[in-house]
Scaffold this active site. Structure first.
Site, PDB file in Angstrom:
ATOM      1  N   ASP A   1      -5.826 -19.752  51.116  1.00 18.19           N
ATOM      2  CA  ASP A   1      -6.987 -19.013  51.624  1.00 18.19           C
ATOM      3  C   ASP A   1      -6.708 -18.493  53.033  1.00 18.19           C
ATOM      4  O   ASP A   1      -5.793 -18.957  53.718  1.00 18.19           O
ATOM      5  CB  ASP A   1      -8.251 -19.895  51.622  1.00 18.19           C
ATOM      6  CG  ASP A   1      -8.132 -21.129  52.506  1.00 18.19           C
ATOM      7  OD1 ASP A   1      -7.016 -21.705  52.575  1.00 18.19           O
ATOM      8  OD2 ASP A   1      -9.126 -21.527  53.132  1.00 18.19           O
TER       9      ASP A   1
ATOM     10  N   GLU B   1      -8.419 -24.586  53.011  1.00 19.11           N
ATOM     11  CA  GLU B   1      -8.020 -25.199  54.286  1.00 19.11           C
ATOM     12  C   GLU B   1      -8.875 -24.693  55.434  1.00 19.11           C
ATOM     13  O   GLU B   1      -9.255 -25.447  56.320  1.00 19.11           O
ATOM     14  CB  GLU B   1      -6.533 -24.913  54.572  1.00 19.11           C
ATOM     15  CG  GLU B   1      -5.958 -25.712  55.751  1.00 19.11           C
ATOM     16  CD  GLU B   1      -6.246 -25.118  57.123  1.00 19.11           C
ATOM     17  OE1 GLU B   1      -6.209 -25.877  58.123  1.00 19.11           O
ATOM     18  OE2 GLU B   1      -6.523 -23.922  57.228  1.00 19.11           O
TER      19      GLU B   1
HETATM   20 ZN   LIG Z   1      -3.660 -22.229  58.333  1.00 20.86          ZN
END
Ligand SMILES: [Zn+2]
Length: 486
Positions: free
Chosen positions: A122, A189
């Site tokens: 992401d 994340e």
């Molecule tokens: Zn990162």
């Protein structure tokens, strides 16, 4: 008598100067003798095109309350399969929480603990209002003048794709690792990793898998940033700071502003923020920041070298000087940043509450609870309530005296013979924290070459990577696979 005292003082001064001089000049660089390796040719333009294609897929994490971009992750997974046919057919792939990926490359020797390579798929959104500042659209994946442009080229699609490029090359060369290699690619994340990395870690734990170490994003190769050192420096982060967001709420009686109380809610919250800024967390130079300074001291110009080589004498001066910088201050203390303030709606009405949000980054060794307790003590106001909005404990400090660190260090020397190598402290957060339960040592490093203006591109405008550097990153992972799995 006076003569004797004077003589004694002179001797003390001479002795101190001698010790300082000895410790300074005997502090010489220690570089193990590791030769650069010849690496196989890779088609870096083709690799660049594959990464550019990934940049065009908008796997954006926008916030904890928003759904992830599900169709985009499906597109990215399909692109990965298409781009890396050998990986797709020869490695086991599992999908976790619908969008995260876990690859298993079974080793031939099950007696050796596996190694886990981490990255995330992401990206952060482009901040509204800054779209036009990009030289090329953030999701265009433009390749121009040897540079790949776009969101995710530094954080962190370049790592996902470089690991897969390396694996594909190794598979094509007929390589089978001795120890099992895992690649874990999270999908969230940027919003904490709660559904991705955390779930992958739980799955591995339930299978009793205990990796020798993990390697994730974190620090990079920097040049022109460390005062007095011209050579590029590869920082391998041994730890990451903790994350704590507190909301302070001051409550008083509201009412009309024509008859205000002595202390308003806004006054109280302002005082609280001010007290926290005036009473910073205490500074100390601990591992891994201390390891970094001691590793780099031999390469520093004389006054700095003398100070760092003689911490027994100069620690108070050193720590106070580090506390004056931005990044250096963040290395020696838990930082305090007031980020949101809110209170009042009308010029003649007293708000009943005023709210301030503060973000703290905790030094390894300082727990969330200790930080909250200290904040309470410093504010010292019963009318202010403190609420934890988000929290992550600081990570453990991984060892630099074990095989995992050494193999990363050796690989860097083989691929980047011109760089200095130092342990470091990661000031931001990564997915690695979710794996602390299963891996004793976690390292955070990608060999991206950063100059002074590159850090602001991460999460910022004009994120981009040189193809030449991207090829080096692929070579680094490839060599690492040789070194840990061969
Ligand atoms: Zn990162």
């Amino acid at each position: 008598m006076i003569k004797k005292i004077a003589l004694f003082l002179v001797l003390v001064v001479v002795a101190v100067v001698a010790v300082i001089a000895f410790r300074t000049f005997s502090n010489t660089p220690q570089t193990p003798d590791i030769a650069a390796v010849t690496v196989p040719e890779i088609d870096s333009m083709a690799a660049a095109r594959r990464l550019a294609e990934a940049v065009r897929i908008k796997t954006v994490s926008t916030g904890l309350d928003n759904p992830v971009a599900a169709p985009e992750f499906d597109k990215l997974h399909a692109l990965i399969d298409l781009s890396f046919p050998l990986v797709a057919t020869k490695l086991k792939r599992e999908t976790i929480s619908d969008h995260s990926l876990l690859y298993t490359w079974e080793g031939t020797d099950s007696s050796q603990p596996p190694v886990l390579l981490l990255a995330h798929m992401d990206v952060v959104p482009v901040e509204r209002g800054t779209e036009a500042d990009w030289t090329y659209d953030a999701f265009s994946g433009t390749i121009e003048d040897g540079i790949i442009w776009g969101r995710g080229t530094l954080d962190d699609k370049q790592s996902v794709f470089a690991i897969l490029e390396a694996a594909e090359l190794q598979l094509a060369a007929g390589f089978t690792p001795k120890r099992t290699l895992y690649f874990a690619f999270g999908h969230d994340e940027e919003i904490g990793g709660g559904n991705g990395a955390q779930k992958i870690a739980e799955l591995l734990k339930s299978r009793g898998i205990r990796p020798a170490f993990t390697l994730d994003e974190g620090m990079v190769i920097v040049q022109g940033i460390m005062p007095g050192i011209d050579a590029p420096i590869a920082f391998i982060a041994l730890a990451e700071k903790g994350y704590l967001t507190l909301q302070l709420t001051a409550s008083t009686k509201g009412g009309h502003s024509s008859i205000p109380p002595r202390k308003t809610a806004i006054g109280k919250i302002a005082r609280a923020v001010n007290r926290l800024e005036e009473n910073r967390f205490p500074a100390s130079l601990q591992s891994p920041a201390a390891d970094m300074f001691s590793t780099l001291a031999p390469h520093m110009p004389l006054p700095l070298k003398a100070i760092i080589s003689n911490r027994w004498l100069f620690d108070p001066i050193l720590i106070s000087e580090l506390g004056k910088g931005g990044a250096t201050n963040a290395m020696v203390r838990t930082t305090t940043a007031a980020t949101i303030i809110d209170g009042g709606t009308k010029d003649n009405v007293l708000p009943a509450t005023a709210i301030a949000t503060l973000n703290f980054r905790l030094l390894p060794g300082t727990s969330v609870q200790e930080a909250v307790d200290r904040v309470k003590t410093v504010i010292d106001d019963p009318d202010i309530t403190i609420e934890i909005k988000q929290q992550n404990e600081p990570s453990r400090v991984s060892s630099k005296d074990v095989e995992g660190y050494r193999v990363i260090e050796t690989t860097i020397r083989e691929i980047f013979p011109d760089v200095l190598i130092s342990p470091g402290l990661m000031l931001a957060g990564s997915d690695s924290k979710h794996y602390e339960d299963i891996a004793e040592n976690s390292y955070r490093f990608i060999p991206m070459r950063f100059g002074p203006d590159d850090l602001s591109r991460v999460h910022g405008t004009n994120e981009r990577i040189y193809i030449e550097n991207y090829a080096e990153i692929i070579q680094f992972y490839r060599q690492l696979m040789e070194n840990i799995g061969g």
